[in-house]
Design a protein around this motif. Structure first.
Motif, PDB file in Angstrom:
ATOM      1  N   ASP A   1       0.817  -1.213   0.000  1.00  0.00           N
ATOM      2  CA  ASP A   1       0.000   0.000   0.000  1.00  0.00           C
ATOM      3  C   ASP A   1       0.853   1.267   0.000  1.00  0.00           C
ATOM      4  O   ASP A   1       0.368   2.342  -0.381  1.00  0.00           O
ATOM      5  N   PHE A   2       2.106   1.156   0.407  1.00  0.00           N
ATOM      6  CA  PHE A   2       3.010   2.309   0.395  1.00  0.00           C
ATOM      7  C   PHE A   2       3.623   2.527  -0.991  1.00  0.00           C
ATOM      8  O   PHE A   2       4.293   3.532  -1.226  1.00  0.00           O
ATOM      9  N   PHE A   3       3.403   1.565  -1.893  1.00  0.00           N
ATOM     10  CA  PHE A   3       3.983   1.624  -3.242  1.00  0.00           C
ATOM     11  C   PHE A   3       2.913   1.210  -4.258  1.00  0.00           C
ATOM     12  O   PHE A   3       3.052   0.204  -4.954  1.00  0.00           O
ATOM     13  N   GLU A   4       1.869   2.003  -4.344  1.00  0.00           N
ATOM     14  CA  GLU A   4       0.692   1.625  -5.125  1.00  0.00           C
ATOM     15  C   GLU A   4       0.971   1.447  -6.610  1.00  0.00           C
ATOM     16  O   GLU A   4       0.290   0.682  -7.279  1.00  0.00           O
ATOM     17  N   ASP A   5       1.980   2.153  -7.136  1.00  0.00           N
ATOM     18  CA  ASP A   5       2.270   2.065  -8.569  1.00  0.00           C
ATOM     19  C   ASP A   5       3.357   1.044  -8.897  1.00  0.00           C
ATOM     20  O   ASP A   5       3.825   0.972 -10.036  1.00  0.00           O
TER      21      ASP A   5
END
Length: 331
Positions: A264-268
């Motif tokens: 969730d901290f790196f959605e892309d």
């Protein structure tokens, strides 16, 4: 003195002049404002501690802000815009050299090696550091910790970075990977996930780790102002206890589980790529498994800075590192 360092010290001088001593956090507040220098898979144990609810277990809510740069991160801390900073330990030395009345103190370690890798444009059957001689090497920005580590490692292998190769270090941090992808350089020093992305896409090939080569350093850790450490030690111990749970959890879990936990901290970023990067950092011991910063790591940091001509003055370990909080948590 480099432009990077001049700008950094000027900004610190202004903040130190206008800031006042004391902690911005109220005694009855359980929210801690954390300013992180960048968003990185390199910081997986911290994000895991958040996602697994370890801070909540300690009665702490994390208000996380990404400040994008060491100077901005320390400015947030010194001006009471943040309670805690997540940043490289070298910045505390720069602050201390400015005779700060309320210096920034590292109280918990997060990463314990450099996080960059040497990437070759050509796929090499075998790599020797001698291969860099005579090459065009795209390094990190002068005056930053990655560049200092890069130069330290090259010198360790008998390479003068300013004579034995063509060193390019005038490209902004955010554009280094783009420059390499566009054809600049035969070798490049890259952070993750760009290094692994390039390898997956065939743009480059990881041939060495600067983290492995440079040894243990307090590369990134959590700092608070000395006044807060004195006045809010119990709160910082709860923060550090939650972090320690995250560090132990990451140490015990496989890379794919960690990747899912912090996604969730790196959605892309695809989960497969996050998994690869976590595995690479875990396998080389980049994630600190405890919050304790050790004296030998501090000494190595100052050696690297001194060799690069960026150490304003030697500072004793006990002056800028607090071990009491970590030791209490680890009992």
């Amino acid at each position: 003195m480099t432009f990077f360092k001049k700008a950094f010290l000027l900004l610190l001088s202004l903040i130190i002049f206008f800031s006042f001593a004391g902690c911005s956090m109220k005694n009855d507040s359980e929210t801690l404002r954390v300013a992180e220098v960048t968003r990185s898979i390199f910081y997986a144990p911290f994000y895991a501690a958040m996602s697994q609810g370890f801070f909540e277990e300690e009665g702490i809510n994390i208000d996380l802000t990404t400040t994008w740069g060491g100077d901005k991160t320390m400015t947030a801390l010194l001006s009471d815009g943040a309670d805690i900073s997540l940043v490289g330990a070298e910045t505390s030395i720069y602050v201390y050299a400015q005779e700060a009345t309320d210096p920034a103190i590292t109280f918990a370690a997060l990463t314990q090696t450099d996080g960059t890798f040497l990437v070759s444009r050509q796929k090499l059957d075998s790599f020797e550091w001698e291969d860099l001689k005579g090459s065009v090497f795209l390094g990190q920005r002068k005056g930053g910790m990655p560049q200092m580590v890069g130069e330290h490692v090259l010198k360790k292998h008998g390479i003068n970075p300013h004579q034995d190769l063509e060193l390019i270090q005038n490209i902004d941090f955010g554009n280094i990977h783009t420059a390499f992808a566009s054809g600049t350089g035969e070798f490049v020093q890259l952070f993750e996930p760009q290094a692994t992305m390039f390898e997956n896409e065939g743009i480059g090939h990881i041939v060495a780790s600067f983290g492995t080569e440079s040894g243990t350093v307090p590369y990134t850790g959590f700092m608070a102002k000395q006044s807060m450490i004195e006045e809010e030690q119990e709160t910082l111990e709860r923060f550090t206890r939650a972090l320690y749970k995250g560090q132990q959890w990451v140490e015990e879990q496989p890379a794919e589980v960690i990747a899912e936990a912090i996604l969730d901290f790196f959605e892309d970023t695809p989960v497969e790529l996050v998994t690869q990067v976590v595995d690479r950092y875990k396998s080389q011991g980049s994630y600190a498994t405890s919050p304790l910063v050790k004296p030998e790591a501090w000494d190595n940091l100052q050696l690297i800075m001194d060799q690069a001509g960026e150490l304003p003055q030697p500072v004793d370990y006990e002056t800028l590192v607090n071990t009491t909080i970590a030791e209490n948590v680890m009992k």
